[in-house]
Design an enzyme around this catalytic site. Structure first.
Site, PDB file in Angstrom:
ATOM      1  N   SER B  63     -73.681  81.528 -16.521  1.00 33.59           N
ATOM      2  CA  SER B  63     -73.441  80.817 -15.248  1.00 33.59           C
ATOM      3  C   SER B  63     -73.978  79.399 -15.230  1.00 33.59           C
ATOM      4  O   SER B  63     -73.616  78.616 -14.338  1.00 33.59           O
ATOM      5  CB  SER B  63     -74.066  81.582 -14.086  1.00 33.59           C
ATOM      6  OG  SER B  63     -73.313  82.735 -13.812  1.00 33.59           O
ATOM      7  N   LYS B  66     -71.463  76.766 -14.931  1.00 31.99           N
ATOM      8  CA  LYS B  66     -70.809  76.408 -13.671  1.00 31.99           C
ATOM      9  C   LYS B  66     -71.183  74.998 -13.215  1.00 31.99           C
ATOM     10  O   LYS B  66     -70.428  74.360 -12.481  1.00 31.99           O
ATOM     11  CB  LYS B  66     -71.167  77.432 -12.588  1.00 31.99           C
ATOM     12  CG  LYS B  66     -70.596  78.825 -12.852  1.00 31.99           C
ATOM     13  CD  LYS B  66     -71.173  79.877 -11.928  1.00 31.99           C
ATOM     14  CE  LYS B  66     -70.585  81.255 -12.239  1.00 31.99           C
ATOM     15  NZ  LYS B  66     -71.302  82.346 -11.522  1.00 31.99           N
ATOM     16  N   TYR B 187     -62.144  80.607 -17.766  1.00 32.81           N
ATOM     17  CA  TYR B 187     -63.437  80.977 -17.184  1.00 32.81           C
ATOM     18  C   TYR B 187     -64.290  81.794 -18.157  1.00 32.81           C
ATOM     19  O   TYR B 187     -65.490  81.561 -18.303  1.00 32.81           O
ATOM     20  CB  TYR B 187     -63.218  81.748 -15.882  1.00 32.81           C
ATOM     21  CG  TYR B 187     -64.495  82.183 -15.218  1.00 32.81           C
ATOM     22  CD1 TYR B 187     -65.312  81.257 -14.576  1.00 32.81           C
ATOM     23  CD2 TYR B 187     -64.907  83.509 -15.250  1.00 32.81           C
ATOM     24  CE1 TYR B 187     -66.498  81.653 -13.967  1.00 32.81           C
ATOM     25  CE2 TYR B 187     -66.091  83.911 -14.643  1.00 32.81           C
ATOM     26  CZ  TYR B 187     -66.877  82.980 -13.999  1.00 32.81           C
ATOM     27  OH  TYR B 187     -68.055  83.368 -13.418  1.00 32.81           O
ATOM     28  N   TYR B 239     -78.146  82.561  -6.859  1.00 34.34           N
ATOM     29  CA  TYR B 239     -77.542  83.678  -6.144  1.00 34.34           C
ATOM     30  C   TYR B 239     -78.307  83.934  -4.845  1.00 34.34           C
ATOM     31  O   TYR B 239     -78.603  83.013  -4.110  1.00 34.34           O
ATOM     32  CB  TYR B 239     -77.487  84.923  -7.036  1.00 34.34           C
ATOM     33  CG  TYR B 239     -76.988  84.605  -8.413  1.00 34.34           C
ATOM     34  CD1 TYR B 239     -75.777  83.943  -8.602  1.00 34.34           C
ATOM     35  CD2 TYR B 239     -77.741  84.916  -9.548  1.00 34.34           C
ATOM     36  CE1 TYR B 239     -75.315  83.627  -9.868  1.00 34.34           C
ATOM     37  CE2 TYR B 239     -77.286  84.613 -10.821  1.00 34.34           C
ATOM     38  CZ  TYR B 239     -76.083  83.962 -10.966  1.00 34.34           C
ATOM     39  OH  TYR B 239     -75.645  83.656 -12.220  1.00 34.34           O
ATOM     40  N   VAL B 257     -77.036  84.779 -16.615  1.00 33.99           N
ATOM     41  CA  VAL B 257     -77.474  86.131 -16.977  1.00 33.99           C
ATOM     42  C   VAL B 257     -77.813  86.269 -18.458  1.00 33.99           C
ATOM     43  O   VAL B 257     -78.294  87.316 -18.893  1.00 33.99           O
ATOM     44  CB  VAL B 257     -76.449  87.220 -16.597  1.00 33.99           C
ATOM     45  CG1 VAL B 257     -76.339  87.359 -15.089  1.00 33.99           C
ATOM     46  CG2 VAL B 257     -75.111  86.956 -17.232  1.00 33.99           C
TER      47      VAL B 257
END
Lengths: 303, 303, 303, 303
Positions: B63, B66, B187, B239, B257
């Site tokens: 992530s 991103k 992705y 998150y 992660v």
């Protein structure tokens, strides 16, 4: 009971019904259907047939098919209730929220998520899922002139992003065993079945008649299963409007976005009505009204 | 500030850290990573490099990517904020619930749904999305030895049911323009990028340095964009633990992660840490602790 | 930095601002305030004061008081973080939903539920809760001309059904120790404090200055506490618009439905702005815009 | 149908029932009730009485009283359905979440929020609400030995934080007209009514007998009302276990946390069962089982 007279009154009364509903438009095939179609057919346990309007014209039964697939899964003795619950959802039919909260176990077999789990079960236990389901429906309706509508099925597939989302989500949560494409293919075909009110009323007699097929008296499913399926129709048959239907009509039933509704009065009759204009909950506006009139005029419901 | 001395203290202090986290196991490739890996690299605005442990070993940035894709979308001048919001989600990173309530507009670009919308935007505006993203990361890190991990990408694809669900669901709600398979392919590759703490710290200097690439001083993105992206990292980078990170560490940052976390102190430094064991919110347990020590020992945070 | 010149530009630019906000009307006392009030005051760490408009006129600080009560609870060394979390809520300020999901632990101390828990903590540890809070605010603002507004307090009490619901609900869930009426009485008074932009800017300097009171340099709270409180303001200070404020303004801050907003730039300044018209999230529309201009014109934010 | 023989079988079969339920303990008065109490009484439309065990012992009827208050509100011709819906809730009985989403309109009159709105309606239209409700229950049960339990009522009041929260919350949302204390006083008394299975079965005959009081044949409420109330019992009588009860038992019914359940088979009988141990949804574990046996052994349900 003079059912024909009662149906005639309903037809007449609803001539001037101001319908504020809208035709389902999420696939073009449904949007094309003339919005003024209106038909009703009641099949009595003594064999009598009563009807008016477009009762012999076929339409897309859509979610009504979920009752057939559930019955077929029960017939095959499948373990269902660990993977689908039997509680009303209180949410729209295609909601993902509850699924998240409840770890992939759909609330009941009549919301899309639940029907997809039933589809997964059938894909596992049937040799030819699509053929076998159609055979089952033809058998209980005692009518071979029942078919899938290929155009509807392929249109559903093309616009079925939400159902694709649902089945993938449940796969992620461990409640789907088969390949998602196989399940979706079966599911989109299942929803595309075309039937008339007449055919639906006859087919649903197994739920009014302890599992027996009208005419042959053959047991299609156990009477214990019909009791359970009727109970689920009562509490979950109309998405987040199940309470309203129960309150106004007082019969177990199931609706579809094609504008059809089927209801049964156990040990008495099965009745199907069709009018394509849907209220905002996705149920036929005039169809609900027609059934409310039926139980008001007969003075009989299950309550 | 003697950053190397501070990093040495952190390394020593955390030797005996009782880590109750777990390695991410949703794809086998992540589960295989030895859980005792631990490295940290701080790159100072004056060019200084400070590090310890496995700081030069590559891991799956997941992530953290991103932030790169968001920066690239901003660089291309894309209209983003009508399709993705900038509010913290308060829900797990892969939740579908909020999406339903908010009609397909993801809360922010750092939850999966939001990153998939950014992916859709990049697929629309880039000639070779995968190549262009990798080129951009190599450019800002000033390092060509950065690659996609094909094994990780294909494993993500094989187990990516939840992301498939998310993108189909947003397609149903009208917030996805391209073919879902193209978006997912991009992705899954994006998430599979392998980088070391050293490389990550250097790449993130654009956010600490008003958009300028370290060494060349070339503007990779506008300083206005870095201010905004840093703000989103601050409120949404972890998150449903964004508040906790802000509270304990006090720097904008982003976790993955794979066990990596990158944080920046504007006009001061970028720092990356890696430890694969994750707490129950999906953030590196020891990594968060190391960064908390960093701002405690330096006595400096953005607050 | 010539702050006065910058404030003059802001005042001028916003003269023609088309404000689509609405005055808070849930109690009559707030609805009576003229909607065209507009003032701003910036207090610099070097002691400089810069202002325009109605910056010396008092208004109801409402939720801005939550920062004071949190600081006072920290000063008294109370254990807070087992009973209130530090995560952004993503929901409106007076939502009960999250509370239900999270068993009575409010998301953060700046939503109403969280502030009511802080009120419960203060009622437990202070001898004269109302007097002690007012004394604390006067001390940090170095100004004794700060008072509760009895009319506002009693009006809040009369219309405070939602807060009564919140505190009773948390009592049911075991997160309230004192009598609910005592807590509500304290809470309604707390919200009724009247202060001017000038007074607010001075009082908030403890958060920009590592806990020290301007002028005396006395430590009102620990610098460790200010870091944490600033972090919570950053992620949670604007209800479900915290991300938007962080994104546009880039400073920790807190708003109130009286139309006030206070923000701080650590080690630089505290600034308060007042304009009663609120956007639909309950934050001052013009106030947010003025602060956005401030960080744009100075070119400085925490990011 | 030899009901006594069937009840004897049920009693015998459930002797060895391994009950994993727990006595309600949210007020001490309920926790004191011996957990091995077990009684059942069936009153047939032909006047026959059948029973076993502690069927003549009184217990706290709790939520079963919600059916009486709804019937009384209908009897007084009150407009109800704009202020309470008739949909199953799918959430626990005392949830505030749905209320928030649905702007203060409770899902149905059998969750606490809905019953509080009915209480508000009765407080508006009755001269002596508490006396009038008790008179109504005595009338339909044809038994004057029915009373409020003062101890239970005052204990409910002392621990009723959640109900206080609910009614204040609805007041905030504009769906409560009277003073909240008056409503709560009435509501806590209503829930404290003590009745035996025998008395409950007789009182509920109005719902099985088109509104007529057994013995006198006087119409207590319209038959149209009984049809509607039965429908609501069917879909909403068991909190988030309504579907399960419908599925297993197939009769409209209502449970209370005192361990009582009443069910009716329209035009046949009313039956009450009592066993204090509750499952995790708050319904009597053994009571549900006893009723499931009843419809299995008689082979008759409404489906």
């Amino acid at each position: 009971m003079d059912y024909q007279a009662i149906l005639n009154i309903i037809e007449k009364e609803l001539e001037s019904f101001e319908d504020e509903g809208k035709v389902a438009d999420y696939i073009p095939e449904l949007a094309f259907v003339p919005s003024d179609k209106f038909g009703m057919h009641l099949h009595c346990i003594d064999g009598g047939d009563y009807s008016f309007g477009n009762s012999d014209e076929k339409f897309s039964i859509q979610s009504i098919s979920k009752v057939f697939s559930l019955a077929l899964a029960k017939k095959h003795g499948s373990k269902i209730w660990k993977r689908v619950d039997v509680e009303p959802s209180g949410d729209p039919f295609n909601s993902l929220t509850q699924l998240e909260k409840e770890k992939g176990i759909p609330r009941n077999p009549f919301i899309n998520a639940g029907a997809l789990v039933i589809a997964d079960i059938l894909v596992s236990c049937l040799d030819n899922p699509k053929k076998d389901l159609l055979d089952f429906v033809r058998l209980i309706a005692q009518d071979d002139d029942i078919h899938y509508d290929e155009k509807v099925a392929s249109s559903e597939k093309k616009h079925g992003y939400r159902n694709i989302a649902l089945v993938n989500y449940m796969k992620a949560l461990g409640n789907i065993n088969n390949d998602v494409d196989d399940i979706l293919d079966f599911y989109f075909y299942q929803c595309s079945i075309s039937m008339s009110c007449h055919q639906l009323a006859k087919a649903f007699m197994i739920f009014a008649n302890e599992g027996r097929i009208m005419g042959t008296e053959e047991k299609a499913i156990k009477s214990n299963s019909t009791k359970r399926i009727n109970a689920i129709m009562q509490t979950c048959g109309f998405y987040d409007e199940a309470g309203e239907f129960s309150f106004r009509v007082g019969l177990p039933g199931k609706s579809g976005v094609g504008g059809g509704i089927v209801a049964i009065h156990p040990h008495q009759y099965a009745v199907a009505v069709w009018s394509p204009l849907l209220n905002e909950k996705g149920n036929s506006e005039k169809g609900m009204r027609a059934l409310e009139e039926l139980t008001t005029l007969t003075g009989l419901s299950i309550f």
